[in-house]
Design an enzyme around this catalytic site. Structure first.
Site, PDB file in Angstrom:
ATOM      1  N   SER A   1      13.346   5.981 -14.157  1.00  0.00           N
ATOM      2  CA  SER A   1      12.220   6.681 -14.777  1.00  0.00           C
ATOM      3  C   SER A   1      12.052   8.073 -14.167  1.00  0.00           C
ATOM      4  N   SER A   2      12.078   8.152 -12.846  1.00  0.00           N
ATOM      5  CA  SER A   2      11.901   9.446 -12.184  1.00  0.00           C
ATOM      6  C   SER A   2      13.011  10.413 -12.552  1.00  0.00           C
TER       7      SER A   2
ATOM      8  N   HIS B   1       0.840  -1.199   0.000  1.00  0.00           N
ATOM      9  CA  HIS B   1       0.000   0.000   0.000  1.00  0.00           C
ATOM     10  C   HIS B   1       0.878   1.253   0.000  1.00  0.00           C
TER      11      HIS B   1
ATOM     12  N   TYR C   1       8.425  16.006   0.327  1.00  0.00           N
ATOM     13  CA  TYR C   1       8.203  17.324  -0.283  1.00  0.00           C
ATOM     14  C   TYR C   1       8.080  17.214  -1.787  1.00  0.00           C
TER      15      TYR C   1
ATOM     16  N   LYS D   1       3.249  30.139   2.774  1.00  0.00           N
ATOM     17  CA  LYS D   1       2.344  29.662   1.726  1.00  0.00           C
ATOM     18  C   LYS D   1       0.900  29.708   2.184  1.00  0.00           C
TER      19      LYS D   1
ATOM     20  N   GLU E   1      11.634  13.242  -0.312  1.00  0.00           N
ATOM     21  CA  GLU E   1      10.551  12.585  -1.044  1.00  0.00           C
ATOM     22  C   GLU E   1       9.172  13.117  -0.632  1.00  0.00           C
TER      23      GLU E   1
ATOM     24  N   ARG F   1       1.859   1.402  14.824  1.00  0.00           N
ATOM     25  CA  ARG F   1       1.480   1.219  13.427  1.00  0.00           C
ATOM     26  C   ARG F   1       1.972  -0.137  12.943  1.00  0.00           C
TER      27      ARG F   1
ATOM     28  N   ASP G   1       6.485  21.350 -26.830  1.00  0.00           N
ATOM     29  CA  ASP G   1       6.422  20.014 -26.243  1.00  0.00           C
ATOM     30  C   ASP G   1       7.428  19.973 -25.108  1.00  0.00           C
TER      31      ASP G   1
ATOM     32  N   HIS H   1      12.968  11.951   3.327  1.00  0.00           N
ATOM     33  CA  HIS H   1      12.341  13.205   3.706  1.00  0.00           C
ATOM     34  C   HIS H   1      12.131  14.128   2.521  1.00  0.00           C
TER      35      HIS H   1
ATOM     36  N   THR I   1       6.413  27.242   5.025  1.00  0.00           N
ATOM     37  CA  THR I   1       5.092  26.669   4.769  1.00  0.00           C
ATOM     38  C   THR I   1       4.015  27.615   5.264  1.00  0.00           C
TER      39      THR I   1
ATOM     40  N   TRP J   1       7.197   0.274   3.811  1.00  0.00           N
ATOM     41  CA  TRP J   1       7.670   1.027   2.646  1.00  0.00           C
ATOM     42  C   TRP J   1       9.013   1.688   2.939  1.00  0.00           C
TER      43      TRP J   1
ATOM     44  N   SER K   1      -1.979  26.888  -5.809  1.00  0.00           N
ATOM     45  CA  SER K   1      -1.675  28.294  -6.101  1.00  0.00           C
ATOM     46  C   SER K   1      -2.279  28.748  -7.425  1.00  0.00           C
TER      47      SER K   1
ATOM     48  N   HIS L   1      14.756  13.371  11.709  1.00  0.00           N
ATOM     49  CA  HIS L   1      13.591  13.473  12.601  1.00  0.00           C
ATOM     50  C   HIS L   1      12.732  12.203  12.519  1.00  0.00           C
ATOM     51  N   HIS L   2      13.051  11.318  11.573  1.00  0.00           N
ATOM     52  CA  HIS L   2      12.364  10.031  11.547  1.00  0.00           C
ATOM     53  C   HIS L   2      13.059   9.009  12.451  1.00  0.00           C
TER      54      HIS L   2
HETATM   55  C1  HEA Z   1       0.025   9.217  -0.888  1.00  0.00           C
HETATM   56  C2  HEA Z   1       0.005   8.105  -0.383  1.00  0.00           C
HETATM   57  C3  HEA Z   1      -1.125   7.405   0.326  1.00  0.00           C
HETATM   58  C4  HEA Z   1      -2.484   7.404   0.079  1.00  0.00           C
HETATM   59  C5  HEA Z   1      -3.228   8.140  -1.002  1.00  0.00           C
HETATM   60  C6  HEA Z   1      -3.073   6.550   1.082  1.00  0.00           C
HETATM   61  C7  HEA Z   1      -4.440   6.281   1.163  1.00  0.00           C
HETATM   62  C8  HEA Z   1      -5.023   5.527   2.166  1.00  0.00           C
HETATM   63  N1  HEA Z   1      -4.377   4.903   3.207  1.00  0.00           N
HETATM   64 FE1  HEA Z   1      -2.365   4.837   3.495  1.00  0.00          FE
HETATM   65  N2  HEA Z   1      -0.360   4.761   3.760  1.00  0.00           N
HETATM   66  C9  HEA Z   1       0.590   5.398   3.011  1.00  0.00           C
HETATM   67  C10 HEA Z   1       0.352   6.270   1.969  1.00  0.00           C
HETATM   68  C11 HEA Z   1      -0.900   6.540   1.454  1.00  0.00           C
HETATM   69  N3  HEA Z   1      -2.085   6.044   1.901  1.00  0.00           N
HETATM   70  C12 HEA Z   1       1.906   5.067   3.468  1.00  0.00           C
HETATM   71  C13 HEA Z   1       3.236   5.579   2.900  1.00  0.00           C
HETATM   72  C14 HEA Z   1       1.733   4.185   4.536  1.00  0.00           C
HETATM   73  C15 HEA Z   1       2.812   3.539   5.403  1.00  0.00           C
HETATM   74  C16 HEA Z   1       3.105   2.165   4.925  1.00  0.00           C
HETATM   75  C17 HEA Z   1       4.046   1.489   5.852  1.00  0.00           C
HETATM   76  O1  HEA Z   1       3.813   1.494   7.074  1.00  0.00           O
HETATM   77  O2  HEA Z   1       5.042   0.936   5.369  1.00  0.00           O
HETATM   78  C18 HEA Z   1       0.300   4.022   4.694  1.00  0.00           C
HETATM   79  C19 HEA Z   1      -0.285   3.228   5.688  1.00  0.00           C
HETATM   80  C20 HEA Z   1      -1.659   3.145   5.918  1.00  0.00           C
HETATM   81  C21 HEA Z   1      -2.249   2.534   7.058  1.00  0.00           C
HETATM   82  C22 HEA Z   1      -1.492   1.927   8.238  1.00  0.00           C
HETATM   83  C23 HEA Z   1      -1.200   0.504   7.953  1.00  0.00           C
HETATM   84  C24 HEA Z   1      -0.383  -0.099   9.044  1.00  0.00           C
HETATM   85  O3  HEA Z   1       0.321   0.614   9.769  1.00  0.00           O
HETATM   86  O4  HEA Z   1      -0.441  -1.318   9.141  1.00  0.00           O
HETATM   87  C25 HEA Z   1      -3.603   2.625   6.912  1.00  0.00           C
HETATM   88  C26 HEA Z   1      -4.595   2.116   7.885  1.00  0.00           C
HETATM   89  O5  HEA Z   1      -5.671   2.567   7.964  1.00  0.00           O
HETATM   90  C27 HEA Z   1      -3.850   3.312   5.672  1.00  0.00           C
HETATM   91  C28 HEA Z   1      -5.114   3.599   5.154  1.00  0.00           C
HETATM   92  C29 HEA Z   1      -5.324   4.312   3.970  1.00  0.00           C
HETATM   93  C30 HEA Z   1      -6.651   4.542   3.411  1.00  0.00           C
HETATM   94  C31 HEA Z   1      -7.938   4.047   3.967  1.00  0.00           C
HETATM   95  C32 HEA Z   1      -6.447   5.297   2.268  1.00  0.00           C
HETATM   96  C33 HEA Z   1      -7.512   5.791   1.338  1.00  0.00           C
HETATM   97  O6  HEA Z   1      -7.306   7.152   1.099  1.00  0.00           O
HETATM   98  C34 HEA Z   1      -7.531   5.006   0.036  1.00  0.00           C
HETATM   99  C35 HEA Z   1      -8.738   5.374  -0.786  1.00  0.00           C
HETATM  100  C36 HEA Z   1      -8.741   4.739  -2.133  1.00  0.00           C
HETATM  101  C37 HEA Z   1      -9.477   3.675  -2.487  1.00  0.00           C
HETATM  102  C38 HEA Z   1     -10.328   2.976  -1.518  1.00  0.00           C
HETATM  103  C39 HEA Z   1      -9.369   3.096  -3.867  1.00  0.00           C
HETATM  104  C40 HEA Z   1     -10.443   3.474  -4.841  1.00  0.00           C
HETATM  105  C41 HEA Z   1     -11.733   2.793  -4.686  1.00  0.00           C
HETATM  106  C42 HEA Z   1     -11.965   1.500  -4.978  1.00  0.00           C
HETATM  107  C43 HEA Z   1     -10.934   0.538  -5.376  1.00  0.00           C
HETATM  108  C44 HEA Z   1     -13.316   0.996  -4.888  1.00  0.00           C
HETATM  109  C45 HEA Z   1     -13.499  -0.047  -3.828  1.00  0.00           C
HETATM  110  C46 HEA Z   1     -13.663   0.612  -2.530  1.00  0.00           C
HETATM  111  C47 HEA Z   1     -14.404   0.157  -1.498  1.00  0.00           C
HETATM  112  C48 HEA Z   1     -14.527  -1.285  -1.132  1.00  0.00           C
HETATM  113  C49 HEA Z   1     -15.102   1.109  -0.603  1.00  0.00           C
HETATM  114  N4  HEA Z   1      -2.657   3.614   5.092  1.00  0.00           N
HETATM  115  C1  HEA Z   2       3.313  15.089   1.787  1.00  0.00           C
HETATM  116  C2  HEA Z   2       4.035  14.580   2.670  1.00  0.00           C
HETATM  117  C3  HEA Z   2       4.482  15.194   3.978  1.00  0.00           C
HETATM  118  C4  HEA Z   2       4.596  16.510   4.366  1.00  0.00           C
HETATM  119  C5  HEA Z   2       4.317  17.748   3.568  1.00  0.00           C
HETATM  120  C6  HEA Z   2       5.066  16.477   5.731  1.00  0.00           C
HETATM  121  C7  HEA Z   2       5.313  17.632   6.474  1.00  0.00           C
HETATM  122  C8  HEA Z   2       5.913  17.633   7.722  1.00  0.00           C
HETATM  123  N1  HEA Z   2       6.243  16.520   8.466  1.00  0.00           N
HETATM  124 FE1  HEA Z   2       5.863  14.579   7.970  1.00  0.00          FE
HETATM  125  N2  HEA Z   2       5.765  12.669   7.360  1.00  0.00           N
HETATM  126  C9  HEA Z   2       5.324  12.209   6.133  1.00  0.00           C
HETATM  127  C10 HEA Z   2       4.882  12.995   5.084  1.00  0.00           C
HETATM  128  C11 HEA Z   2       4.879  14.386   5.100  1.00  0.00           C
HETATM  129  N3  HEA Z   2       5.219  15.187   6.156  1.00  0.00           N
HETATM  130  C12 HEA Z   2       5.352  10.776   6.074  1.00  0.00           C
HETATM  131  C13 HEA Z   2       4.956   9.912   4.901  1.00  0.00           C
HETATM  132  C14 HEA Z   2       5.839  10.347   7.310  1.00  0.00           C
HETATM  133  C15 HEA Z   2       6.007   8.907   7.826  1.00  0.00           C
HETATM  134  C16 HEA Z   2       7.046   8.144   7.151  1.00  0.00           C
HETATM  135  C17 HEA Z   2       7.074   6.740   7.692  1.00  0.00           C
HETATM  136  O1  HEA Z   2       7.678   6.529   8.759  1.00  0.00           O
HETATM  137  O2  HEA Z   2       6.450   5.847   7.059  1.00  0.00           O
HETATM  138  C18 HEA Z   2       6.108  11.559   8.077  1.00  0.00           C
HETATM  139  C19 HEA Z   2       6.647  11.547   9.360  1.00  0.00           C
HETATM  140  C20 HEA Z   2       7.080  12.674  10.021  1.00  0.00           C
HETATM  141  C21 HEA Z   2       7.895  12.648  11.189  1.00  0.00           C
HETATM  142  C22 HEA Z   2       8.463  11.394  11.885  1.00  0.00           C
HETATM  143  C23 HEA Z   2       7.518  10.883  12.877  1.00  0.00           C
HETATM  144  C24 HEA Z   2       7.954   9.590  13.468  1.00  0.00           C
HETATM  145  O3  HEA Z   2       8.023   8.590  12.731  1.00  0.00           O
HETATM  146  O4  HEA Z   2       8.229   9.573  14.655  1.00  0.00           O
HETATM  147  C25 HEA Z   2       8.101  13.958  11.556  1.00  0.00           C
HETATM  148  C26 HEA Z   2       8.920  14.393  12.724  1.00  0.00           C
HETATM  149  O5  HEA Z   2       9.408  15.438  12.793  1.00  0.00           O
HETATM  150  C27 HEA Z   2       7.407  14.785  10.584  1.00  0.00           C
HETATM  151  C28 HEA Z   2       7.388  16.180  10.593  1.00  0.00           C
HETATM  152  C29 HEA Z   2       6.845  16.965   9.583  1.00  0.00           C
HETATM  153  C30 HEA Z   2       6.883  18.427   9.597  1.00  0.00           C
HETATM  154  C31 HEA Z   2       7.437  19.299  10.681  1.00  0.00           C
HETATM  155  C32 HEA Z   2       6.312  18.828   8.418  1.00  0.00           C
HETATM  156  C33 HEA Z   2       6.163  20.277   7.952  1.00  0.00           C
HETATM  157  O6  HEA Z   2       6.600  20.404   6.634  1.00  0.00           O
HETATM  158  C34 HEA Z   2       4.771  20.779   8.080  1.00  0.00           C
HETATM  159  C35 HEA Z   2       4.703  22.273   7.885  1.00  0.00           C
HETATM  160  C36 HEA Z   2       3.289  22.795   7.847  1.00  0.00           C
HETATM  161  C37 HEA Z   2       2.663  23.476   8.799  1.00  0.00           C
HETATM  162  C38 HEA Z   2       3.316  23.791  10.106  1.00  0.00           C
HETATM  163  C39 HEA Z   2       1.232  23.897   8.646  1.00  0.00           C
HETATM  164  C40 HEA Z   2       1.004  25.183   7.949  1.00  0.00           C
HETATM  165  C41 HEA Z   2       1.553  26.364   8.646  1.00  0.00           C
HETATM  166  C42 HEA Z   2       0.796  27.364   9.186  1.00  0.00           C
HETATM  167  C43 HEA Z   2      -0.678  27.403   9.111  1.00  0.00           C
HETATM  168  C44 HEA Z   2       1.497  28.493   9.789  1.00  0.00           C
HETATM  169  C45 HEA Z   2       1.468  28.628  11.270  1.00  0.00           C
HETATM  170  C46 HEA Z   2       2.168  27.580  11.976  1.00  0.00           C
HETATM  171  C47 HEA Z   2       3.309  27.668  12.675  1.00  0.00           C
HETATM  172  C48 HEA Z   2       4.260  28.806  12.573  1.00  0.00           C
HETATM  173  C49 HEA Z   2       3.681  26.565  13.614  1.00  0.00           C
HETATM  174  N4  HEA Z   2       6.794  13.980   9.671  1.00  0.00           N
HETATM  175 CU   LIG Z   3      10.366  13.802   7.238  1.00  0.00          CU
END
Ligand code: HEA
Ligand code: HEA
Ligand SMILES: [Cu+2]
Ligand code: CUA
Lengths: 257, 517, 297
Positions: free
Chosen positions: B160-161, B67, B248, B322, B246, B441, B96, B244, B319, B132, B259, B293-294
């Protein structure tokens, strides 16, 4: 005081440093309950009960040294605010100071394989005097267990004890029916090792197979349990070798190394 | 060159046209979204109640891993590359992409990479089951042998990327219409320029990480094995140096989309254009220096933890710029709330929630409690689903008339929005509580005190999933039977070169560059 | 047809998808090969890819000779090659980073504090001649350090130190390729051919020396990929570099043949230029290796 916590797939080992007390702590919820939703819902402490809890004294600073034998685990007791990764080959450190005696439950927080959700932590915090009494008991029990190593057992005794120990320590991988999980964990039913020379079987179980998830059980199980488990594996699921491995054989094997 | 597309399947296999390739990317990513969503449904269905009902724990781990991988690498990234392909050449007045044949190659690698990855589900040993983030040694010494397919799959997907990003950078830097200076570029182009740079900088590091795994698994090296002098934590450093940035990579193009949409429906130019550009660049820069921070719980020296904590918090500042700019753009605008705008506003609100929880996670001493709990899962779904997926949905509704020359049905669009918005929050808000209550988790099964919120979360996820079916239906309906759009732009307030060509956009646009004043 | 100010957008092409199929086969085949399956798929893919690239570059060269791409297209190529090299830099950065981390963090941590209780008697040093496992189990260890290492052997042995010669060869080749470039810009074709030929030769010499070094390491120094983290980092860094030198030599070799065929002109020579940038990059990586793997090793 210092407790060394070692993560294994999928159990914890606690060693009281300087006390000569060490034991494994495994999930105590039986598999049958896990696969039966109703039973699960009605079981108190479902997935949060262990074979032997960690016991520590209240109002004492306890230092934990963490490590792991296979993959990374993470030792988390949410109500104590303690979490630290247990990393194979390294020792990390954390500590706790608990005011209130009671039972605190936690879990493994780092993905460590199929049993990740099934290696809970139970910490029993007791009054310091109670703790002293408990640790004394523990030492006596360990001595008694060592004594047993010289006793001769019957096949039935060993099979009964072996089945229990197998389900507790081995079943997670090799499965209760001995068939394993193809491609990941070999089945022991009809396995070359289980049907082959006893020496080799002893070697695999006591020393493990390095570089695989087959752990060295020599330090985890008592001689009696090792003998029982090996006897069980050689006679269960149609592996009817008729071999009987006695605790003393295990002891000799260990000493001969 | 003024002719239209080729006939038959060959059009899609051999195409060098940025619009065709954009379409391919978009459909591919939607297919992957459904696949990844299906895996998520398996996860949520299993977690509906305590006890194991549907799958075995080892399969559950495969579902979680696949997933995450499929969603991140198969759904979100290709979706934004698809948008980039469709939009960047039109927005900068280029005929293009800079390197059209390589563009085709970048796309067509993906189906092979993901077919390989998905095929491991049917092999002995099963699919990747190590998350993942594939931490060693679970992903090396203790991995199923299919891990090798995963490794090589990641290699070609990375290639590819990288090629896709090189193409985007070359296009943006070299093919802007005369008069379009960098500081006149639309923000979507800016965010992609910076994203492409991030991709080129970190995809090779990911390739390095999987190569080290490959060597440890098959050739006896000891990168991640303390017995030989290596360190499992080294893997995490290498991975998060990629990982990390990634996240962003995932969110910056989404910022770009928002925007565009907010000014269009506020009928006001974007507030603070240049600060948006600088904020994007600052986020990208900071993303390279916060990775650990992870890893607050691996036992880093305290000075390291402090450094990574403060550096991470800094990201809130650009942020914030923005978010405030978007809000200021709406302030005193003449707002209307068509579907793209609804998604955009929901993005701003929900992303901010996700950002705040991110900030909570960045506080090292409290991360002790949050780390590897469902709180983290809640955090990243707020930023990735309500962030990236909502913005992708908004972009689809916004530009769909340009792509197919037909208007979507507004009622159905709004319906989808409300189902998605409500379903999303029911799914993921309770996960904060689960995490705080101590649910780790990647758990196939849980203790009883977590039952209620898990059930609610699962129900929410089915609602959210249903919204996706509606989305798919809506898009297909529009393409087949939507009301044709006559004018160049169906949106009163939309600005940009792409709105100065007809709907649907002709197969070739801007073969002679427009003049930008 | 394209005019001076129109950007050349190629027609449909079958090449990219063939390349994608090739890459897919390579990944699929390699994944099986490393676990002992038949490597046929891998080689089929590699062959397909090589053949496709041959056709692809052929097509680009032909278009170029027909004058289809204008100066703007060529700038795209320049950006493309530049960013590709940047991606390669980052790939090496991952491995240099690993080396840095191991030396400065992992090894010291393994030998101090509570971790000592696991690896009793282990001492951090670089090059690491005795692994943590060896400290514990001596000869029973599966992860053993090397018998000898590649570090600076002292001033008296300077001249028999192979890496030094490698460095001299590569730096010289960077210079010769530059001389060739200058000659081409001056339209001095025979000088170009000569110096480019020398460069290719130097590349080949480097590779021979490198192979020599590896053979020596494996057969006499007990230094292999499996010699703990020292062998790991040593062979991975120098090995990937060697693979890149091989690529670079092939690329320059092709440009050499093209030169003989009369391709390139004084103001249009991108194929050659790109290869020479790549060559300089490979050279710079070597200097990094020389310093961090050999001299400071
Ligand atoms: C951008 C990335 C992305 C997106 C879009 C989503 C989308 C969703 N994710 Fe997540 N998720 C991750 C990225 C993402 N996830 C990542 C990186 C992890 C961590 C993995 C790891 O721990 O290694 C994670 C882990 C994760 C967990 C934790 C699993 C665990 O720790 O064991 C869960 C649990 O609820 C979850 C739920 C969901 C759900 C319900 C959606 C929903 O938004 C999905 C909605 C979409 C559909 C449902 C598909 C379209 C519809 C159909 C196919 C029709 C059929 C539908 C029905 C039967 C109603 N995700
Ligand atoms: C789109 C993807 C995305 C984005 C944008 C972010 C944004 C941020 N993330 Fe997140 N993060 C993930 C995707 C993302 N993260 C994923 C996938 C994981 C789990 C990975 C894994 O283990 O599987 C993760 C996990 C993760 C961790 C590790 C947690 C743990 O495993 O223990 C931390 C810790 O610092 C963190 C921090 C942040 C912070 C500080 C931001 C900041 O960039 C957020 C900044 C935004 C705001 C603060 C809000 C807007 C601001 C305002 C309205 C202004 C006013 C506010 C203030 C001045 C405070 N993230
Ligand atoms: Cu991070
Ligand atoms: Cu042990 Cu998770």
């Amino acid at each position: 005081m210092t407790v060394k916590v070692t993560g294994y797939q999928w159990k914890w080992q606690y060693e009281y440093l300087g006390e000569d007390v060490a034991f494994m702590s495994e999930l105590a919820t039986p598999e049958s309950v896990i696969y039966d939703t109703n039973a699960a819902r009605n079981r108190e402490n479902y997935l949060q009960e262990v074979s032997q809890p960690l016991v520590i004294p209240a109002r004492t600073k306890v230092r934990f040294l963490l490590t792991a034998k296979d993959v990374i685990h993470s030792w988390w007791v949410v109500d104590l605010g303690v979490k630290k990764d247990a990393i194979p080959g390294f020792v990390t450190e954390t500590w706790a100071y608990v005011e209130e005696p009671g039972t605190y439950r936690g879990e493994c927080a780092e993905l460590c394989g199929k049993g990740h959700a099934f290696m809970p932590i139970v910490v029993e915090v007791v009054e310091p005097e109670q703790y002293q009494a408990w640790i004394g008991e523990k030492k006596k029990a360990a001595a008694a267990e060592r004594e047993l190593a010289n006793k001769q057992f019957t096949l039935d005794d060993l099979m009964a004890r072996g089945e229990e120990a197998y389900n507790r320590s081995c079943g997670a991988c090799h499965m209760a029916n001995g068939e394993g999980i193809p491609g990941v964990f070999p089945g022991l039913k009809n396995s070359k090792v289980a049907l082959g020379p006893v020496e080799q079987h002893l070697d695999v179980v006591v020393n493990g197979v390095s570089g695989t998830s087959m752990q060295a059980f020599g330090g985890q199980l008592s001689e009696v349990d090792l003998a029982a488990v090996i006897t069980y594996e050689r006679n269960a699921w149609g592996n009817n070798t008729g071999d009987l491995v006695q605790p003393i054989d295990v002891l000799k094997f260990k000493q001969g190394q | 060159m003024a002719h239209g597309p080729a006939k038959g399947i060959g059009r899609w296999l051999f195409t060098t046209n940025h619009k065709d390739i954009g379409t391919l990317y978009l459909w591919f990513s939607f297919a992957m979204f459904i696949l990844g969503g299906f895996f998520a449904m398996v996860i949520r269905a299993e977690l509906f109640q305590p006890g194991m009902q549907l799958v075995k724990p080892e399969f559950f781990n495969q579902m979680t891993t696949m997933h995450g991988l499929v969603m991140v690498f198969g759904a979100i990234m290709p979706a934004f590359v698809g948008l980039a392909n469709w939009l960047i050449p039109m927005q900068i007045g280029a005929p293009d992409m800079a390197l059209p044949r390589m563009n085709n190659l970048s796309f067509w690698i993906l189906p092979f990479a993901f077919a390989l990855l998905a095929s491991t589900l049917f092999m002995e040993g099963g699919a990747p089951n190590f998350g993942w983030t594939f931490y060693a040694p679970l992903s090396t010494t203790y991995a199923p042998s299919t891990v090798n397919y995963f490794i090589f799959g990641v290699h070609i997907m990375g290639a590819s990327s990288i090629m896709g990003s090189i193409n985007i950078i070359a296009t943006v830097l070299n093919m802007r219409a005369p008069g379009m200076t960098l500081m006149k570029m639309p923000l979507f182009v800016w965010t992609w320029l910076i994203t492409a740079f991030l991709l080129i900088a970190v995809m090779p590091v990911l390739a390095g990480a999987v190569t080290m795994m490959l060597m440890d698994i098959n050739f006896g090296t000891s990168f991640f094995d303390a017995a030989g002098g290596g360190d499992p934590v080294l893997f995490q450093h290498v991975f998060w140096f990629f990982g990390h940035p990634e996240v962003y990579i995932i969110i910056l193009p989404a910022f770009g989309v928002i925007s565009h949409i907010i000014p269009a429906f506020s009928r006001k130019p974007l507030f603070g254009y240049s600060s948006m550009v600088y904020a994007t660049a600052s986020i990208a820069f900071l993303s390279f220096i916060v990775w650990a921070h992870h890893m607050f719980l691996v036992g880093m020296p305290i000075s390291g933890e402090l450094y990574f904590m403060y550096a991470t918090m800094l990201i809130a500042i650009p942020t914030a710029a923005k978010v405030f700019n978007w809000v200021s753009t709406m302030f005193r605008g003449s707002l209307t709330f068509e579907t793209p705008m609804l998604f955009a506003i929901a993005f701003v609100i929900l992303f901010t929630i996700g950002g705040f929880t991110g900030l909570m996670l960045s506080i090292a001493p409290s991360d002790v409690q949050y780390h590897d709990s469902y709180f983290v899962v809640a955090h990243f779904h707020y930023v990735m689903v309500a962030g990236a997926v909502f913005s992708g949905t908004a972009a689809t509704y916004f530009w769909l008339p340009k792509w197919c020359g037909r208007m979507y049905n507004e009622t159905m669009g709004k319906l989808q929005f409300w189902i998605a918005f409500i379903g999303f929050n029911i799914t993921f808000f309770p996960q904060h509580f689960l995490g705080l209550a101590g649910m780790p988790r990647r758990y196939a099964d849980y203790a009883l005190q977590f039952s209620d919120w898990n059930m609610i979360s699962s129900i929410g996820s089915f609602i959210y999933g249903a919204a996706q079916i509606l989305f798919l239906f809506n898009v297909i309906y529009t393409i087949k039977a939507g009301k044709p759009v006559k004018e160049n732009s169906p949106w009163e307030g939309a600005e940009g070169l792409e709105w100065e060509v007809p709907c649907p956009a002709p197969y070739h646009t801007f073969t002679t560059p427009p003049e930008v004043k | 047809m394209s005019t001076e100010n129109q950007y050349y957008v190629p027609e449909q092409s079958k090449l990219p998808i063939l390349a994608a199929i090739g890459l897919g086969l390579i990944a699929w085949g390699a994944g099986g090969w490393v676990q002992g399956d038949n490597p046929a798929k891998f080689f089929a893919g590699a062959l397909l890819l090589a053949f496709t690239l041959y056709l692809w570059f052929g097509a680009v060269i032909k278009e170029n000779m027909q004058g289809l791409p204008n100066a703007q297209v060529k700038r795209s190529y320049v950006w493309g090659m530049g960013w590709f090299i940047f991606s390669e830099v980052m790939f090496f950065a991952a491995f240099f980073g690993a080396l840095f981390y191991v030396r400065n963090f992992a090894l010291p941590w393994l030998s101090e504090g509570e971790t000592q209780s696991i690896w009793n008697g282990f001492e951090a040093e670089w090059p690491l001649m005795s692994t943590p496992e060896q400290a514990l189990t001596d000869d029973a260890a599966t992860m053993k350090g090397p018998e000898q290492n590649m570090s600076f052997p002292g001033w008296s042995n300077l001249l028999s130190w192979l890496p030094l010669w490698n460095t001299i060869v590569l730096i010289t080749s960077s210079w010769t390729v530059h001389v060739a470039h200058a000659a081409l810009k001056n339209n001095d074709r025979s000088k170009f051919n000569l110096w480019l030929g020398i460069t290719v030769l130097l590349g080949a010499v480097f590779l021979v020396l490198q192979v020599e070094e590896y053979v020596h390491a494996y057969s006499e120094m007990g230094l292999t990929l499996e010699s703990g983290i020292y062998g790991t980092t040593f062979f991975m860094l120098t090995g990937f570099h060697g693979a890149h030198v091989t690529m670079g030599t092939i690329m320059l070799g092709i440009q050499f043949i093209r030169g003989l065929k009369g391709h390139f002109s004084a103001d249009d020579q991108f194929g050659f230029e790109a290869s020479s940038w790549y060559w300089h990059f490979v050279d710079v990586v070597w200097v990094g290796l020389f310093i961090f793997v050999y001299v400071l090793g």
